[in-house]
Design a protein around this motif. Structure first.
Motif: not given
Ligand code: ADP
Length: 234
Positions: A166-177, A179-182
């Motif tokens: 029920s909970i999703i925790l994300a640590d900088e999930p877009t840090g390596a992407l 801006s379009a992929t983000t």
């Protein structure tokens, strides 16, 4: 519902290099919220996320998920709570590169939840459904090392939701992407949030934070003042 009350975390407690990283964090995150955690490097974001994810213990205070106090349960129970309720997404995807997308998403299902392991065929069906949810079904049999960064993150998200947390925790999930992929990955998080999951994203990126319904600012191990939100019906 996630509730933190006066959480204190000290690294190297009792030693000469003891360091109090969280000085009494109090925070409530309601079911189905989508929140960003922001703050400068060293502010305590990862420490907080590790406590939320039940991968690290705190020294004092109370952390409850749906009324259950995490500080009062055994390591084994804590691992079980984590397996059932929490999905983690990391900046570097943390996939097994030599595995196919399907086999990566299968990993959490290979661990029995409360002693019940699904049959292989059922597990495969579930994995394909998860990959479909993140738009990666046709890549199921591709080795993840041959996928782009955005595709890898989709696979990592499918793996995070494999046990239906029920909970999703994300640590900088877009840090390596880029801006379009983000934007694409944020759309996946929005969809998961609309399906009823609580999403908490640690980010440095203000455009990512802006997309979340709430921004929690942390500085020097403390939460900065959050403007009160208008309650529904007020
Ligand atoms: P952030 O994720 O916001 O960059 P962290 O939660 O990683 O911050 O770190 C908060 C503070 O705790 C920092 O000063 C960091 O040096 C310290 N810290 C983090 N992990 C450890 C550890 N394992 N041992 C000692 N100090 C740590």
């Amino acid at each position: 519902m996630i509730c933190l009350k006066d959480i204190v975390k000290t690294y190297n407690k009792g030693k000469s290099n003891a360091y109090e990283a969280l000085h009494g964090i109090s925070l409530e995150i309601k079911d189905r919220e989508m929140a960003a955690i922001m703050g400068t490097s060293g502010a305590g974001k990862s420490t907080l996320l590790h406590i939320l994810a039940c991968v690290d213990r705190y020294d004092s205070g109370e952390y409850t998920i749906d009324g259950q106090e995490m500080g009062k349960i055994s390591e084994k129970q804590m691992a079980q709570e984590r397996n059932e309720k929490i999905g983690m997404v990391m900046q570097d995807f943390a996939l097994v590169e030599g595995f196919t997308a399907l086999d990566n998403v299968m990993i959490p299902l290979d661990f029995a939840v409360r002693g019940h392991r699904r049959k292989r065929k059922k597990r495969r069906e579930r994995v394909l459904k998860m990959l479909e949810l993140v738009g990666m079904k046709e890549y199921a049999d591709k080795q993840t090392k041959n996928l782009s960064g955005g595709q890898k993150q989709r696979v990592a998200i499918a793996r995070a939701i494999a046990n239906d947390p029920s909970i999703i925790l994300a640590d900088e999930p877009t840090g390596a992407l880029d801006s379009a992929t983000t934007r694409e990955i944020m759309k996946v998080f929005h969809d998961l949030n609309e399906q009823g999951r609580t999403i908490i994203i640690v980010t440095h990126d203000p455009t990512v934070a802006e997309e979340c319904g709430r921004v929690i600012q942390i500085e020097d191990g403390r939460i900065l003042f959050e403007p009160p939100k208008t309650q529904a019906g007020e």
